[in-house]
Motif scaffolding. Structure first.
Motif, mmCIF file in Angstrom:
data_model
loop_
_atom_site.group_PDB
_atom_site.id
_atom_site.type_symbol
_atom_site.label_atom_id
_atom_site.label_comp_id
_atom_site.label_asym_id
_atom_site.label_seq_id
_atom_site.Cartn_x
_atom_site.Cartn_y
_atom_site.Cartn_z
ATOM 1 N N THR A 1 -0.838 10.670 -5.944
ATOM 2 C CA THR A 1 -2.166 10.167 -6.263
ATOM 3 C C THR A 1 -2.069 8.657 -6.437
ATOM 4 O OG1 THR A 1 -2.645 12.219 -7.451
ATOM 5 C CG2 THR A 1 -4.135 10.354 -7.834
ATOM 6 N N ILE A 2 -2.969 7.944 -5.771
ATOM 7 C CA ILE A 2 -3.075 6.493 -5.918
ATOM 8 C C ILE A 2 -4.526 6.201 -6.280
ATOM 9 C CG2 ILE A 2 -2.899 4.257 -4.764
ATOM 10 C CD1 ILE A 2 -0.807 5.562 -2.893
ATOM 11 N N VAL A 3 -4.729 5.322 -7.253
ATOM 12 C CA VAL A 3 -6.078 4.998 -7.720
ATOM 13 C C VAL A 3 -6.269 3.490 -7.709
ATOM 14 C CG1 VAL A 3 -7.658 5.116 -9.686
ATOM 15 C CG2 VAL A 3 -6.149 7.030 -9.194
ATOM 16 N N ASN A 4 -7.443 3.061 -7.285
ATOM 17 C CA ASN A 4 -7.858 1.677 -7.425
ATOM 18 C C ASN A 4 -9.200 1.706 -8.149
ATOM 19 O OD1 ASN A 4 -9.230 -0.838 -6.963
ATOM 20 N ND2 ASN A 4 -7.692 -1.310 -5.429
ATOM 21 N N GLU B 1 -12.103 -0.718 -6.974
ATOM 22 C CA GLU B 1 -12.797 -0.306 -5.751
ATOM 23 C C GLU B 1 -13.429 1.079 -5.888
ATOM 24 O OE1 GLU B 1 -10.124 -0.334 -2.454
ATOM 25 O OE2 GLU B 1 -9.861 -2.494 -2.511
ATOM 26 N N ASN B 2 -13.191 1.743 -7.011
ATOM 27 C CA ASN B 2 -13.657 3.116 -7.220
ATOM 28 C C ASN B 2 -13.193 3.993 -6.052
ATOM 29 O OD1 ASN B 2 -14.857 5.237 -8.511
ATOM 30 N ND2 ASN B 2 -16.944 4.702 -7.945
ATOM 31 N N SER B 3 -11.878 4.013 -5.847
ATOM 32 C CA SER B 3 -11.301 4.762 -4.732
ATOM 33 C C SER B 3 -10.013 5.440 -5.169
ATOM 34 C CB SER B 3 -11.015 3.823 -3.562
ATOM 35 O OG SER B 3 -10.071 2.826 -3.937
ATOM 36 N N SER B 4 -9.617 6.446 -4.396
ATOM 37 C CA SER B 4 -8.356 7.124 -4.674
ATOM 38 C C SER B 4 -7.819 7.751 -3.397
ATOM 39 C CB SER B 4 -8.530 8.203 -5.748
ATOM 40 O OG SER B 4 -9.370 9.238 -5.268
ATOM 41 N N LEU B 5 -6.530 7.960 -3.386
ATOM 42 C CA LEU B 5 -5.873 8.657 -2.293
ATOM 43 C C LEU B 5 -5.101 9.810 -2.907
ATOM 44 C CD1 LEU B 5 -4.181 7.401 0.823
ATOM 45 C CD2 LEU B 5 -2.827 8.827 -0.693
ATOM 46 N N ALA C 1 0.912 6.916 8.068
ATOM 47 C CA ALA C 1 -0.054 7.676 7.285
ATOM 48 C C ALA C 1 0.497 9.035 6.879
ATOM 49 C CB ALA C 1 -1.355 7.845 8.072
ATOM 50 N N LYS C 2 1.657 9.390 7.406
ATOM 51 C CA LYS C 2 2.266 10.686 7.089
ATOM 52 C C LYS C 2 3.632 10.547 6.414
ATOM 53 C CE LYS C 2 -0.833 13.522 8.766
ATOM 54 N NZ LYS C 2 -1.494 14.520 7.954
ATOM 55 N N LYS C 3 4.052 9.314 6.050
ATOM 56 C CA LYS C 3 5.377 9.151 5.445
ATOM 57 C C LYS C 3 5.366 8.024 4.422
ATOM 58 C CE LYS C 3 9.847 10.297 5.651
ATOM 59 N NZ LYS C 3 10.469 11.563 5.904
ATOM 60 N N VAL C 4 5.703 8.356 3.172
ATOM 61 C CA VAL C 4 5.878 7.362 2.120
ATOM 62 C C VAL C 4 7.237 7.569 1.469
ATOM 63 C CG1 VAL C 4 3.421 7.069 1.625
ATOM 64 C CG2 VAL C 4 4.747 8.718 0.328
ATOM 65 N N TYR C 5 7.697 6.521 0.814
ATOM 66 C CA TYR C 5 9.010 6.543 0.167
ATOM 67 C C TYR C 5 8.885 6.037 -1.261
ATOM 68 C CZ TYR C 5 10.742 6.716 4.965
ATOM 69 O OH TYR C 5 10.978 7.072 6.264
ATOM 70 N N GLU D 1 -3.038 0.865 5.104
ATOM 71 C CA GLU D 1 -3.447 -0.364 4.424
ATOM 72 C C GLU D 1 -3.801 -0.112 2.962
ATOM 73 O OE1 GLU D 1 -6.534 -1.929 6.957
ATOM 74 O OE2 GLU D 1 -5.079 -2.437 8.536
ATOM 75 N N TYR D 2 -4.387 1.031 2.677
ATOM 76 C CA TYR D 2 -4.717 1.368 1.293
ATOM 77 C C TYR D 2 -3.450 1.493 0.446
ATOM 78 C CZ TYR D 2 -6.953 3.569 -2.711
ATOM 79 O OH TYR D 2 -7.401 3.845 -3.984
ATOM 80 N N ILE D 3 -2.452 2.182 0.952
ATOM 81 C CA ILE D 3 -1.201 2.349 0.201
ATOM 82 C C ILE D 3 -0.492 1.002 0.054
ATOM 83 C CG2 ILE D 3 1.059 3.480 0.126
ATOM 84 C CD1 ILE D 3 -0.294 5.851 1.651
#
Length: 149
Positions: A66-69, A72-76, A40-44, A9-11
């Protein structure tokens, strides 16, 4: 794994990621790309064959995303292994989903469409060591900040 849905959901909510690659001389390179998440283990992502990131992927398939929001002060952050997608059904699914993501852009055409850099290529990234950090409302040192898949 208990945080997989939260990571997906975050991505989905933050579909722009920095794809970090390394060239054959060990020099790093980062490029912003649209992401489509399948699990959660595969992105394109989609790129063109004459881009620096694609050439780097061919020389060294190890990547980081790296993904940043900032609101929301969040990152992946995650590491992974990238490869070109060859399966016809998988290509059709990814291209259809990416078209939906691109359509949300105010300029509709993704930046990669504006480059004269060879034909398109769909890249699948198998993720490893996925870590979602949500800092908002958490105390320094709190273990609740991090979610892993």
């Amino acid at each position: 794994m208990k945080h997989e849905q939260e990571i997906i959901e975050y991505i989905q909510a933050n579909p722009v990621m920095v794809l970090s690659t390394v060239d054959d001389l060990g020099m790093p390179h980062g490029a912003a790309v649209y992401a489509y998440v399948k699990s959660a283990k595969k992105v394109y992502c989609i790129t063109k064959t004459d881009t620096r990131k694609f050439q780097n992927l061919r020389a060294n398939p190890h990547v980081a995303i790296t993904i940043v929001n900032s609101e929301e002060n969040s990152s992946l952050q995650a590491t992974g292994h990238a490869g070109t997608v060859q399966d016809a059904a998988e290509l059709e699914d990814v291209m259809g989903q990416m078209a939906k993501i691109y359509a949300k852009s105010p300029d509709w055409l993704p930046p990669i469409a504006k480059l004269r850099a060879g034909p398109y290529q769909v890249v699948g990234i198998t993720l490893k060591d996925v870590r979602l950090a949500r800092y908002l409302k958490e105390h320094p040192g709190s273990k609740a900040i991090f979610k892993e898949a």
